[in-house]
Motif scaffolding. Structure first.
Motif, PDB file in Angstrom:
ATOM      1  N   ARG A 197      40.587  31.237  19.943  1.00 36.18           N
ATOM      2  CA  ARG A 197      39.548  32.093  20.309  1.00 36.18           C
ATOM      3  C   ARG A 197      39.431  31.695  21.851  1.00 36.18           C
ATOM      4  N   ILE A 198      39.566  32.962  22.388  1.00 35.07           N
ATOM      5  CA  ILE A 198      39.871  32.900  24.155  1.00 35.07           C
ATOM      6  C   ILE A 198      39.251  34.011  24.589  1.00 35.07           C
ATOM      7  N   ILE A 199      38.700  33.756  26.032  1.00 33.18           N
ATOM      8  CA  ILE A 199      38.253  34.711  26.667  1.00 33.18           C
ATOM      9  C   ILE A 199      38.848  34.485  28.139  1.00 33.18           C
ATOM     10  N   LEU A 200      39.846  35.732  28.672  1.00 35.56           N
ATOM     11  CA  LEU A 200      40.269  35.625  29.788  1.00 35.56           C
ATOM     12  C   LEU A 200      39.919  36.803  30.756  1.00 35.56           C
ATOM     13  N   ALA A 201      39.059  36.381  31.832  1.00 34.94           N
ATOM     14  CA  ALA A 201      38.418  37.116  32.687  1.00 34.94           C
ATOM     15  C   ALA A 201      39.160  37.367  33.954  1.00 34.94           C
ATOM     16  N   SER A 202      39.018  38.457  34.533  1.00 36.58           N
ATOM     17  CA  SER A 202      39.821  38.855  35.944  1.00 36.58           C
ATOM     18  C   SER A 202      39.251  38.209  37.060  1.00 36.58           C
ATOM     19  N   THR A 203      37.800  38.159  36.862  1.00 35.91           N
ATOM     20  CA  THR A 203      37.110  37.336  37.991  1.00 35.91           C
ATOM     21  C   THR A 203      35.915  36.651  37.402  1.00 35.91           C
ATOM     22  N   SER A 204      35.385  35.553  37.915  1.00 37.85           N
ATOM     23  CA  SER A 204      34.281  34.958  37.530  1.00 37.85           C
ATOM     24  C   SER A 204      33.066  35.665  37.857  1.00 37.85           C
ATOM     25  N   THR A 205      33.136  36.444  39.206  1.00 37.78           N
ATOM     26  CA  THR A 205      31.887  36.867  39.478  1.00 37.78           C
ATOM     27  C   THR A 205      32.121  38.340  39.994  1.00 37.78           C
ATOM     28  N   LEU A 206      31.150  39.087  39.711  1.00 42.05           N
ATOM     29  CA  LEU A 206      31.154  40.469  40.243  1.00 42.05           C
ATOM     30  C   LEU A 206      30.541  40.555  41.547  1.00 42.05           C
ATOM     31  N   HIS A 207      31.004  41.483  42.259  1.00 39.19           N
ATOM     32  CA  HIS A 207      30.279  41.469  43.544  1.00 39.19           C
ATOM     33  C   HIS A 207      28.621  41.685  43.559  1.00 39.19           C
ATOM     34  N   GLY A 208      27.699  40.966  44.222  1.00 34.91           N
ATOM     35  CA  GLY A 208      26.312  41.225  44.120  1.00 34.91           C
ATOM     36  C   GLY A 208      25.846  40.591  42.863  1.00 34.91           C
ATOM     37  N   GLU A 209      26.582  40.026  41.764  1.00 36.58           N
ATOM     38  CA  GLU A 209      25.985  39.345  40.809  1.00 36.58           C
ATOM     39  C   GLU A 209      26.082  37.759  40.825  1.00 36.58           C
ATOM     40  N   GLU A 210      25.284  37.035  39.960  1.00 37.86           N
ATOM     41  CA  GLU A 210      25.441  35.766  39.869  1.00 37.86           C
ATOM     42  C   GLU A 210      26.808  35.421  39.039  1.00 37.86           C
ATOM     43  N   TYR A 211      27.307  34.061  39.513  1.00 34.97           N
ATOM     44  CA  TYR A 211      28.390  33.816  38.872  1.00 34.97           C
ATOM     45  C   TYR A 211      28.410  33.797  37.323  1.00 34.97           C
ATOM     46  N   LEU A 212      29.525  34.411  36.827  1.00 34.61           N
ATOM     47  CA  LEU A 212      29.485  34.388  35.355  1.00 34.61           C
ATOM     48  C   LEU A 212      28.582  35.242  34.589  1.00 34.61           C
ATOM     49  N   ALA A 213      27.808  36.088  35.564  1.00 33.17           N
ATOM     50  CA  ALA A 213      26.499  36.603  34.803  1.00 33.17           C
ATOM     51  C   ALA A 213      27.023  37.641  33.709  1.00 33.17           C
ATOM     52  N   TYR A 214      27.899  38.735  34.258  1.00 28.88           N
ATOM     53  CA  TYR A 214      28.442  39.773  33.502  1.00 28.88           C
ATOM     54  C   TYR A 214      29.193  39.359  32.075  1.00 28.88           C
ATOM     55  N   LEU A 215      29.575  37.931  31.904  1.00 30.98           N
ATOM     56  CA  LEU A 215      30.452  37.459  30.842  1.00 30.98           C
ATOM     57  C   LEU A 215      29.426  36.722  29.995  1.00 30.98           C
ATOM     58  N   GLN A 216      28.011  36.409  30.374  1.00 29.72           N
ATOM     59  CA  GLN A 216      27.123  35.550  29.629  1.00 29.72           C
ATOM     60  C   GLN A 216      27.256  35.831  28.197  1.00 29.72           C
ATOM     61  N   PRO A 217      26.927  37.211  27.688  1.00 26.61           N
ATOM     62  CA  PRO A 217      26.932  37.303  26.066  1.00 26.61           C
ATOM     63  C   PRO A 217      28.147  37.096  25.561  1.00 26.61           C
ATOM     64  N   ALA A 218      29.305  37.433  26.066  1.00 24.44           N
ATOM     65  CA  ALA A 218      30.596  37.234  25.546  1.00 24.44           C
ATOM     66  C   ALA A 218      31.006  35.396  25.569  1.00 24.44           C
ATOM     67  N   ILE A 219      30.558  34.820  26.404  1.00 24.75           N
ATOM     68  CA  ILE A 219      30.656  33.376  26.633  1.00 24.75           C
ATOM     69  C   ILE A 219      29.681  32.819  25.329  1.00 24.75           C
ATOM     70  N   ARG A 220      28.532  33.118  25.674  1.00 27.18           N
ATOM     71  CA  ARG A 220      27.600  32.511  24.379  1.00 27.18           C
ATOM     72  C   ARG A 220      28.121  32.614  22.861  1.00 27.18           C
ATOM     73  N   THR A 221      28.695  33.819  22.747  1.00 30.23           N
ATOM     74  CA  THR A 221      29.536  34.176  21.300  1.00 30.23           C
ATOM     75  C   THR A 221      30.575  33.088  21.241  1.00 30.23           C
TER      76      THR A 221
END
Lengths: 237, 237
Positions: free
Chosen positions: B8-32
């Motif tokens: 069970r793995i998540i591999l993201a291109s970047t930790s942070t999107l421009h103008g967003e908080e660290y890992l914010a866009y990945l939060q739902p996926a990380i929670r799961t």
């Protein structure tokens, strides 16, 4: 490492400027470098594909024919080390620095080339061919498509280059590292100064003197200091 | 190499999107991904400087605290290998891939981490942390600021990533290689497929199934074929 007083070297950021012919902007400097030379050896090892070593050598030969200089590819010699020792001058073309460094080390040619250039045989490098004149290849932009036995290069000059140097793009939303950030990361590991050489710039080495040529400034990176712009003229690091 | 059915793995291109908080866009996926997990180990080794391993770990811990998950830095354990074997889950942050791979190999941790993730411990990687889940690190964009003992990585997925994938800039006059050209150069040496993962995309691995997540397509490179765009959904290479 003491630069040899016999060296005559040109290290260019790129072989080709946008919209220009291969090596065209360097033609006067190359003519001066190879004055009195009838034949040079071309080192095609950086080229990862697309064209063969023969075709890559032919491209270089086409440029040099107009100066009355013939070009032989290093890959055509039974003993490349002997060929290097006997040659009047050298040109190493660009491509992938990992590929170039791997082959020069594995064929035992890095130190041979270093010795003959230090003894006065004129050397022209573009892009990857310029990187190998430096302390090591650790400020290349290239992808590590092969694993070289080491990152050390000839150390003909007492610094590293970053060829095709690019300034940060204003307003970019890309989160990958800028070139400047990457070079600062290098300086967390090593103190070797880095010359960020923009396309259109080249270094001219005459004995122990090194000049920045072309119309652009270069960006100079030193460990623990803010980067500085350096105008064309004698390089003072 | 057969992907483990437990992964069970998540591999993201970047930790942070421009103008967003660290890992914010990945939060739902990380929670799961980390459902039911109370503590994870953060692997900070990719970070070349700027902030310490402690500070880098604190940054990750700040994000995970909101989910009730505590974070310990791998650098704080007397035996990192034992710590990996006992951990409930992992997050490897970005930075410089050469630095990360060098330390994981030299500390003997690459294979330990591979084994525990294959056995089902959830793994999150961003950028360099995603690269090490692949066959090898030879499609990284990073500068070779250190010399790792090898370029092999965990091989949890049967391809390589190019994180922070960038399309060619239309009308650019820069003569350095585009990302696409670099990946094609890689394919002159190896047949490993490469997924060009744009910022905002991530891969979700569940057993042997791999999904491209986010709104963007990924660019798929295979040796000897023209690159193809791949829409979000189950990854079919």
């Amino acid at each position: 490492m003491t630069p040899s007083s016999h060296q005559r070297i040109i290290l260019a950021s790129t072989s080709t400027l946008h919209g220009e012919e291969y090596l065209a902007y360097l033609q006067p400097a190359i003519r001066t470098l190879f004055t009195g030379i009838r034949e040079i050896i071309f080192i095609p090892y950086a080229r990862p594909g697309g064209i063969s070593h023969d075709d890559y050598t032919s491209r270089a030969a086409g440029f040099f024919a107009a100066m009355g200089i013939s070009v032989k590819g290093l890959h055509t010699f039974a003993s490349p080390a002997d060929a290097l020792r006997k040659a009047e001058g050298f040109f190493t073309g660009g491509g992938n620095t990992f590929l170039l460094v791997k082959q020069l080390h594995e064929l035992g040619l890095m130190n041979v080339l270093k010795e003959v250039v230090e003894n006065g045989a004129p050397y022209l490098g573009t892009s990857a061919g310029s990187n190998i004149a430096c302390i090591n290849m650790q400020t290349t932009n290239d992808m590590p498509i092969v694993y070289p036995p080491g990152f050390e290069t000839m150390g003909l000059v007492p610094f590293n280059l970053n060829a095709h140097y690019l300034d940060p793009v204003p307003g970019s939303q890309h989160m990958g590292e800028t070139r400047e950030t990457r070079i600062k990361e290098f300086h967390t590991q090593q103190d070797v100064p880095v010359v960020g050489l923009r396309e259109g710039s080249w270094l001219e080495v005459t004995g122990t003197d090194i000049f920045l040529r072309g119309h652009l400034s270069a960006r100079i990176f030193k460990a623990g200091r803010e980067p500085q712009e350096h105008a064309p003229g004698m390089l003072q690091l």
